[in-house]
Design an enzyme around this catalytic site. Structure first.
Site, mmCIF file in Angstrom:
data_model
loop_
_atom_site.group_PDB
_atom_site.id
_atom_site.type_symbol
_atom_site.label_atom_id
_atom_site.label_comp_id
_atom_site.label_asym_id
_atom_site.label_seq_id
_atom_site.Cartn_x
_atom_site.Cartn_y
_atom_site.Cartn_z
ATOM 1 N N LYS A 245 82.461 47.566 -66.218
ATOM 2 C CA LYS A 245 81.391 47.071 -67.093
ATOM 3 C C LYS A 245 81.289 45.550 -67.105
ATOM 4 O O LYS A 245 82.186 44.838 -66.666
ATOM 5 C CB LYS A 245 81.592 47.627 -68.497
ATOM 6 C CG LYS A 245 81.319 49.145 -68.530
ATOM 7 C CD LYS A 245 80.520 49.591 -69.684
ATOM 8 C CE LYS A 245 80.087 51.039 -69.477
ATOM 9 N NZ LYS A 245 80.462 51.901 -70.581
ATOM 10 N N ARG A 280 87.104 57.129 -69.115
ATOM 11 C CA ARG A 280 86.008 57.481 -68.207
ATOM 12 C C ARG A 280 85.935 56.406 -67.128
ATOM 13 O O ARG A 280 85.648 55.243 -67.427
ATOM 14 C CB ARG A 280 84.708 57.556 -69.023
ATOM 15 C CG ARG A 280 83.476 57.941 -68.225
ATOM 16 C CD ARG A 280 82.249 57.951 -69.133
ATOM 17 N NE ARG A 280 81.054 58.319 -68.395
ATOM 18 C CZ ARG A 280 80.331 57.475 -67.664
ATOM 19 N NH1 ARG A 280 80.670 56.205 -67.586
ATOM 20 N NH2 ARG A 280 79.269 57.908 -67.018
#
Ligand code: PMM
Length: 303
Positions: A245, A280
């Protein structure tokens, strides 16, 4: 942090209030070690892997590889929430992307739990009908009023993630305005939780996710990582989606998302130490190895 603070936190790791189990449909995921959820984006436009696995054959091969690398769950998504502003897709198009892939993964790997990453009840219902055991709703039941009822009827596992806005804005900074990000996120997640519980979803089926990067600038994502103990104190297992991210890029100066693996691993290990249990990730092997070693060290430290 004081020594007392450290032992207080590791004792939380020892006795998770949720009993260390996550009920997912007719199965159960035992949280007695870090759980790795492998990401399978069957989209043409996801931010770091868009287009790579749009072909069902390649998508199933990718799932097989992640399972071989130690994934416990495969999270299949057919709609992007990319930071550049995603193009929403209709339920029919989303289903066409994900259903053949889910069907084949369930057939070939019946012991692995498949999760469907969707905000649409119609898509969730179709995926559950094909044997998916978990619904991962990045809107935390905000967007589709039918979602909670579909999950309740199926008795599936549920991931309630924090976000704001719709599919095209939740990955942007449009709604990233907070006085106190931790208080706001916990309060808004509590709203998702109330919706779930009042629809008859059992608490043992629910996992909470702070939604790193969703309506959050990097400082907000970092604050939510630091607040994992408070989130975990709500009594539900915590899932983290740190993989590749923007906040990892901002902290490291690494611009290319696929090159943020080491930063992702760092966030996950820190998250594990603070009480997160489910991770995840795109790069399964790297996080699996790091989390297993970190877990063993934490277990040895408790002896
Ligand atoms: N992040 C993305 C998509 N789905 N689901 C959960 N539960 N948590 C997340 O952080 C999350 C998610 C966006 O990342 P991707 O485009 O790489 O899948």
């Amino acid at each position: 942090m004081t020594a007392g603070g450290v032992s207080q936190r590791t004792s939380e790791i020892q006795r998770p209030p949720h009993g260390g189990r996550w009920r997912v449909g007719d199965g159960e995921i035992v949280l007695d070690r870090p759980i790795v959820m492998g990401i399978l984006n069957v989209t043409p436009d996801s931010f770091s892997d868009g287009g790579q696995f749009a072909d069902p054959g390649r998508a199933v091969e990718r799932a097989a590889r992640m399972i071989a690398e130690g994934a416990d769950i495969i999270d299949v998504g057919g709609e992007s929430t990319r930071p550049q502003g995603a193009r929403p897709v209709g339920a029919a198009e989303e289903r066409e992307r994900v259903i053949p892939v889910i069907r084949e993964i369930v057939r070939q790997f019946p012991r692995v739990s498949v999760s469907i990453d969707t905000v649409k009840a119609e898509t969730a219902a179709a995926a559950l009908g094909e044997g998916a055991r978990i619904v991962n709703d990045v809107s935390g039941f905000r967007i589709d009023p039918q979602m909670a009822a579909v999950c309740s009827a199926a008795g599936c596992g549920v991931v309630l993630m924090h976000s704001r806005g719709d599919v095209s804005t939740m990955g942007t900074y449009e709604h990233a305005v907070y006085d106190d990000v931790v208080a706001s996120v916990l309060g808004e997640l509590a709203g998702s939780l109330r919706t779930a519980l009042s629809s008859g979803i059992g608490g043992e089926a629910i996992v909470l996710d702070p939604g790193l990067g969703f309506a959050k600038r990097s400082e907000h994502s970092l604050a939510m990582l630091a607040a994992i103990p408070e989130l975990a104190a709500l009594g539900y297992p915590v899932l983290l989606g740190a993989s590749r991210k923007r906040f990892v890029g901002d902290l490291t100066g690494v611009g290319e998302p696929a090159s943020r693996v080491q930063g992702t691993v760092g966030a996950n290990v820190a998250g594990l130490m603070l009480g997160a249990r489910i991770f995840r990730v795109h790069d399964v092997a790297q996080s699996r190895q790091a989390l297993d070693v970190a877990w063993a060290v934490l277990a040895a430290a408790r002896r």
